[in-house]
Design an enzyme around this catalytic site. Sequence first.
Site, PDB file in Angstrom:
ATOM      1  N   LYS A   1       0.599  -1.336  -0.093  1.00 40.59           N
ATOM      2  CA  LYS A   1       0.295  -0.131   0.217  1.00 40.59           C
ATOM      3  C   LYS A   1       0.821   1.671   0.287  1.00 40.59           C
ATOM      4  O   LYS A   1       2.239   1.120   0.254  1.00 40.59           O
ATOM      5  CB  LYS A   1      -0.471   0.428   0.594  1.00 40.59           C
ATOM      6  CG  LYS A   1      -0.423   0.162   2.322  1.00 40.59           C
ATOM      7  CD  LYS A   1      -0.962  -0.400   4.003  1.00 40.59           C
ATOM      8  CE  LYS A   1      -0.413  -0.287   4.465  1.00 40.59           C
ATOM      9  NZ  LYS A   1      -1.018  -0.177   6.229  1.00 40.59           N
TER      10      LYS A   1
ATOM     11  N   TYR B   1      15.662  30.889   1.393  1.00 34.87           N
ATOM     12  CA  TYR B   1      14.601  31.542   2.483  1.00 34.87           C
ATOM     13  C   TYR B   1      15.010  31.917   3.371  1.00 34.87           C
ATOM     14  O   TYR B   1      15.392  31.253   3.963  1.00 34.87           O
ATOM     15  CB  TYR B   1      13.285  31.108   1.919  1.00 34.87           C
ATOM     16  CG  TYR B   1      12.842  30.287   0.746  1.00 34.87           C
ATOM     17  CD1 TYR B   1      12.314  31.358   0.137  1.00 34.87           C
ATOM     18  CD2 TYR B   1      12.424  29.143   0.103  1.00 34.87           C
ATOM     19  CE1 TYR B   1      11.387  31.352  -1.407  1.00 34.87           C
ATOM     20  CE2 TYR B   1      11.308  29.274  -0.617  1.00 34.87           C
ATOM     21  CZ  TYR B   1      11.188  30.241  -1.844  1.00 34.87           C
ATOM     22  OH  TYR B   1      10.400  29.920  -3.155  1.00 34.87           O
TER      23      TYR B   1
HETATM   24  C1  LIG Z   1       0.040  -1.879   6.797  1.00 39.09           C
HETATM   25  C2  LIG Z   1      -1.502  -2.858   7.390  1.00 39.09           C
HETATM   26  C3  LIG Z   1      -0.073  -4.296   7.460  1.00 39.09           C
HETATM   27  C4  LIG Z   1       1.049  -4.422   7.340  1.00 39.09           C
HETATM   28  O1  LIG Z   1       1.876  -3.686   7.952  1.00 39.09           O
HETATM   29  P1  LIG Z   1       3.493  -3.936   8.968  1.00 39.09           P
HETATM   30  O2  LIG Z   1       3.293  -2.909  10.097  1.00 39.09           O
HETATM   31  O3  LIG Z   1       3.579  -2.657   7.471  1.00 39.09           O
HETATM   32  O4  LIG Z   1       4.197  -5.285   8.454  1.00 39.09           O
HETATM   33  C5  LIG Z   1      -0.964  -5.182   7.850  1.00 39.09           C
HETATM   34  N1  LIG Z   1      -1.573  -5.093   7.271  1.00 39.09           N
HETATM   35  C6  LIG Z   1      -3.035  -3.925   7.935  1.00 39.09           C
HETATM   36  C7  LIG Z   1      -4.206  -4.428   7.559  1.00 39.09           C
HETATM   37  C8  LIG Z   1      -2.369  -3.040   7.326  1.00 39.09           C
HETATM   38  O5  LIG Z   1      -3.158  -2.029   6.991  1.00 39.09           O
END
Ligand SMILES: *Cc1c(COP(=O)(O)O)cnc(C)c1O
Length: 700
Positions: free
Chosen positions: A373, A599
């Site tokens: 994601k 800046y």
């Molecule tokens: C983001 C997410 C993960 C992965 O989490 P990590 O700590 O980066 O391994 C797993 N499950 C769900 C539901 C998530 O939202």
Amino acid sequence: MKHRANGIDIFRIFAAIMVVAIHTFPFQSIAPFLDEVITLTVFRVAVPFFFMITGYFLLGRLSLNFSYNNSQRVKKYLYKIGMIYLYSILLYFPLSLLNGTISLKMNILLKVLIFDGSFYHLWYFPAIIIGTILVSLLLRSVGFKLTVAFSICLYLVGLGGDSWYGIVSQIPLLNKLYSFIFSWTDYTRSGLFFAPIFLCLGILVYRKNKKLTALKGLNLLFYVFIIGMIIESIFLHRFTNIKHDSMYLLLPLGIFILFLMLLKWQPKLKVKESADLTLLVYIIHPLVIVIVHSISNYIPILKNSLLNFLLVVVCSFILAQFLLNLKRKRRVSKQKILFERASKEISASAIHHNINEVRKIIPENTNIMGVVKANAYGCGMVEVAHELEKNGISFFCVATIEEAIALRKSGNQGEILILGYTHPDRIHDIKKYDLTQSIVSEEHGKMLNLKKIPIRCHLQVDTGMHRLGVTPNVTIIQQMYRLSNLKIEGIYSHLGSSDSLELESIVRTNAQIFLFNNILSDLKQMGISYGYTHIQSSYGILNYPELNFDFVRVGILCYGFLSDYNIPTKITIDLQPIVKVKASLITKRVVDAGEYVGYGLGAKVEKRTRIGVVSIGYADGIPRTLSNAKLTLEFKGQPIKQIGNICMDMMIVDLTEVEDISVNDELIVLPNISKIADEEQTITNELLSRLGSRLGVGLS
Ligand SMILES: *Cc1c(COP(=O)(O)O)cnc(C)c1O
């Protein structure tokens, strides 16, 4: 499924030579009889062989699963062949005008373009296009068996208008039928009557590969059919009035057996790019024939048909190889990106390493879901997912449907689970792109079900994190499983405190795990097959390694980081960060003592200073709060201090200490991502995921 098919690749070369023979009659000057027996009979296996290849490699997979990827492959193939046909028409346009195949009357033009091809050998392209479209549509609407039945009928119709025409046209009714067909096309060897059966045979071999290639006595059978075909051909040529000689009754059986023999044959020899090479030979050989023919007017010995044929073969292959090399060179130069303003460089070997480390600590039967994601935590979703696929991962998690679609469109073959909420109105896309949706609440499940479109889902259960998931009550969960349009293939939960080993966190986590397990065993008792189970993300793996569910959802560990290096974990694993953020030095200048830099008035230089500008800024994900010397970049191992306020697209650095840096050199911008996350009082996840989309992604 991957098929090694060296035998097929080698035979492509022979098939291309056979096609050349069909168009040059090699035995004409020596023994014309041989042309009848060999060239116009045995060599007729060549073109059906190419049709079978398309059936086998392209349509076989589609016939088993009409997934988005498989349909897309067919569409891309059709587009490619369409373009090749277009270019070939242009290439042969002068010749086809000269010999009269093309005239500019509309009805003739259509007939020529769709059935007969604009030049005599080009009929192959519209035939493969029409055949592929026809077979795909039939597969979808009536299934494989009926498609085969239709294709056999079509072939029989075609046969009657080809080598069996003399016999079949005796029957008045059929004679009328063929008069009608021949008002549309000159021959029946077209995409409608000729191609489908061979495409189907290719599909059949794909579906039953193991069984069919295990058959004994293939060689014998092959000889029987070939000799049978020769007898059929001699009979028809001698005693009947044939229309054309592309199709024989025994041809499909002969080529089918031949194809199986080729698949079984596993020669060591590999021919590089034999598909492209033979395609080019197919396209250009008539041009070579014309040229060799004109030369033979000056060199009489070339009038000998065998020499003529050999010369055409050799020249066609040399020309095709030359064109292929040209294409390859262009491809290489296209790949080289000359200058990148700023980029993230992904390490394939680090991804491989991290995945292996995770595999070492999870149970043998547990599989990894790659969580990609937020653009793979800023690292580049498509590139990272592709590397994960190479490492045997076939299940991916994303947060949104847009991410899921982008991942699917990149050609990803795996399952794609959307972890977050998707509005029910987007259900068509869930279906179209073969996605799996999380049910994040009872209401969500019911709304999706009301759309009456079957989709695949995983049921998320709220065991105590209280963000997403249905109520952890078996009656409610049972209702969800009963929703008739939702195919629930998995059940999962997410842990709220698995990252900490403090007592309260452990109590909270254990309660969540306990509840999840209880639900599973209740469902089991009720006879509900709940599908795949998963609850751990990265910290769940490190702190609760004894758990044994079907999947673990791995995010941050894939990327080679812990979220927070100050928090201890039960298990420690060796991680390699997969990403390096790089940017270029774009200009250098010297400022006098007392001048301000950038800046604001925050950075006043005390002495005459050599500075540089680096082409990356806060819009690319570099926190602006690191301004004024809290960030140290790196060039060839030497530290370079950032000075002044970080701008949106650039930052200024102090070059006093480095002599040998020049414009366009690349610097590492965030040499130590975990340390910076710590100083910024956040987790590495946040710092990474904010790396901007403007950064190019490179793979090393
Ligand atoms: C983001 C997410 C993960 C992965 O989490 P990590 O700590 O980066 O391994 C797993 N499950 C769900 C539901 C998530 O939202």
